[in-house]
Design a protein around this motif. Structure first.
Motif, mmCIF file in Angstrom:
data_model
loop_
_atom_site.group_PDB
_atom_site.id
_atom_site.type_symbol
_atom_site.label_atom_id
_atom_site.label_comp_id
_atom_site.label_asym_id
_atom_site.label_seq_id
_atom_site.Cartn_x
_atom_site.Cartn_y
_atom_site.Cartn_z
ATOM 1 N N GLN A 41 19.901 52.740 38.062
ATOM 2 C CA GLN A 41 20.505 52.257 36.832
ATOM 3 C C GLN A 41 21.713 51.957 36.839
ATOM 4 N N GLY A 42 22.349 51.243 35.919
ATOM 5 C CA GLY A 42 23.724 51.129 35.750
ATOM 6 C C GLY A 42 24.324 52.134 35.210
ATOM 7 N N PRO A 43 25.857 52.564 35.209
ATOM 8 C CA PRO A 43 26.174 53.642 34.804
ATOM 9 C C PRO A 43 26.291 53.545 33.278
ATOM 10 N N GLN A 44 26.167 54.603 32.586
ATOM 11 C CA GLN A 44 26.240 54.763 31.045
ATOM 12 C C GLN A 44 27.383 55.600 30.684
ATOM 13 N N PHE A 45 27.962 55.135 29.928
ATOM 14 C CA PHE A 45 29.406 55.837 29.275
ATOM 15 C C PHE A 45 29.118 57.086 28.530
ATOM 16 N N ILE A 46 29.671 58.160 28.825
ATOM 17 C CA ILE A 46 29.552 59.259 28.117
ATOM 18 C C ILE A 46 30.621 59.802 27.310
ATOM 19 N N PHE A 47 31.861 59.648 27.595
ATOM 20 C CA PHE A 47 32.900 59.862 26.765
ATOM 21 C C PHE A 47 34.236 59.520 27.430
ATOM 22 N N GLN A 48 35.363 59.421 26.611
ATOM 23 C CA GLN A 48 36.780 59.024 27.002
ATOM 24 C C GLN A 48 37.711 60.065 26.646
ATOM 25 N N TYR A 49 38.800 60.462 27.415
ATOM 26 C CA TYR A 49 39.684 61.315 27.201
ATOM 27 C C TYR A 49 41.019 60.463 27.128
ATOM 28 N N PRO A 61 23.841 63.883 24.247
ATOM 29 C CA PRO A 61 23.907 64.742 22.969
ATOM 30 C C PRO A 61 24.991 65.885 23.333
ATOM 31 N N ASP A 62 25.317 66.838 22.391
ATOM 32 C CA ASP A 62 26.376 67.649 22.352
ATOM 33 C C ASP A 62 26.506 68.775 23.597
ATOM 34 N N ARG A 63 25.233 68.838 24.352
ATOM 35 C CA ARG A 63 25.453 69.632 25.618
ATOM 36 C C ARG A 63 26.237 68.956 26.719
ATOM 37 N N PHE A 64 26.657 67.678 26.413
ATOM 38 C CA PHE A 64 27.955 67.163 27.488
ATOM 39 C C PHE A 64 29.173 67.345 26.516
ATOM 40 N N SER A 65 29.919 68.087 27.235
ATOM 41 C CA SER A 65 31.211 68.347 26.376
ATOM 42 C C SER A 65 32.281 67.996 27.508
ATOM 43 N N GLY A 66 33.559 67.844 27.170
ATOM 44 C CA GLY A 66 34.669 67.865 28.148
ATOM 45 C C GLY A 66 35.738 68.366 27.716
ATOM 46 N N HIS A 67 36.885 67.834 28.809
ATOM 47 C CA HIS A 67 38.253 68.438 28.445
ATOM 48 C C HIS A 67 39.322 67.596 29.262
ATOM 49 N N GLN A 68 40.469 67.197 28.731
ATOM 50 C CA GLN A 68 41.403 66.726 29.501
ATOM 51 C C GLN A 68 42.836 67.855 29.585
ATOM 52 N N PHE A 69 43.395 68.068 30.419
ATOM 53 C CA PHE A 69 44.532 68.937 30.675
ATOM 54 C C PHE A 69 45.743 68.095 30.637
ATOM 55 N N PRO A 70 46.780 68.945 30.232
ATOM 56 C CA PRO A 70 48.112 68.091 30.275
ATOM 57 C C PRO A 70 48.316 67.157 31.566
ATOM 58 N N ASN A 71 47.946 67.744 32.684
ATOM 59 C CA ASN A 71 48.263 66.593 33.814
ATOM 60 C C ASN A 71 47.154 65.666 34.172
ATOM 61 N N TYR A 72 46.388 65.273 32.903
ATOM 62 C CA TYR A 72 45.535 64.197 32.990
ATOM 63 C C TYR A 72 44.370 64.456 33.502
ATOM 64 N N SER A 73 44.090 65.513 34.220
ATOM 65 C CA SER A 73 42.769 65.589 34.907
ATOM 66 C C SER A 73 41.818 66.007 33.889
#
Lengths: 112, 117
Positions: A41-49, A61-73
């Motif tokens: 399949q082609g990539p599907q967008f999850i989220f952007q920080y 779904p909410d099972r997918f979560s993320g974080h961005q740090f001050p150094n942008y990682s």
């Protein structure tokens, strides 16, 4: 100049477990996006920080979560893993909106 | 909903020949970007070519060119003088100019291109 780097390259997890994937953006980039690419399949967008906040989110779904740090990682966390979460997870970075996105080589997640 | 369709799951071309990969998309937006990405077995997505919808002139990058038909919502990729290194999955992608970001792309399912020596 290092491009987008992701870790680990591969991992295997058991159903119900939790996983954390990591991404370091290309030097000078401040925006990180995550994609899920199922086999064939082609990539599907999850989220952007951007600026350490989730700016846009795809249909995941909410099972997918993320974080961005001050150094942008950034990190992508997936809880309560399902077999269907097995996929290649791609990270992309760019400098704010509407500049070229650069992709990492992805993390291959296998859920057994 | 915005969608991108690639109707050719697989294509094959002889080395040094020309091949065209097809892509259609559906959107109600008037301003957007279209892209072709290449994904070799190394898995890393590499940008091949980009087209801004407001530009009538078709984009070209060395051996790669596009045929952008805005009214028909068609965006095909032509690879001239095909090389063995062109063998890869090719993905067509779309993003609206406003409210979107080039990090928030909508991809098609891809076309697997094989190059025969």
């Amino acid at each position: 100049d290092a491009g987008v780097t992701q870790s680990p390259t591969h991992l295997i997890k058991t159903r119900g477990q939790q996983v954390t994937l990591r991404c370091s953006p290309k030097s000078g980039h401040d925006t990180v996006s995550w994609y899920q690419q199922a086999l064939g399949q082609g990539p599907q967008f999850i989220f952007q920080y951007y600026e350490e906040e989730e700016r846009q989110r795809g249909n995941f779904p909410d099972r997918f979560s993320g974080h961005q740090f001050p150094n942008y990682s950034s990190e992508l966390n997936v809880n309560a893993l399902l077999l269907g979460d097995s996929a290649l997870y791609l990270c992309a970075s760019n400098l704010r909106a509407n500049t070229e996105a650069f992709f990492g080589q992805g993390t291959r997640l296998t859920v057994v | 909903a915005q969608t991108v369709t690639q109707s050719q799951p697989e294509m094959s071309v002889q080395e040094a020949e020309t091949v065209t990969l097809s892509c259609t998309y559906d959107t109600s937006e008037s301003d957007y970007y279209l892209f072709w990405y290449k994904q070799p077995p190394s898995r890393q997505m590499i940008l091949v070519i980009r087209q801004e919808a407001y530009k009538q002139q078709n984009a070209t990058e060395n051996r790669f060119s596009v045929n952008f038909q805005k009214a028909a919502k068609s965006f095909s990729l032509k690879i001239s003088d095909s090389q063995l290194g062109d063998a890869a999955m090719y993905f067509c992608a779309y993003v609206p100019t406003y409210g979107g970001s080039q990090g928030n792309l909508i991809f098609g399912k891809g076309t697997k291109l094989s190059v025969k020596p």
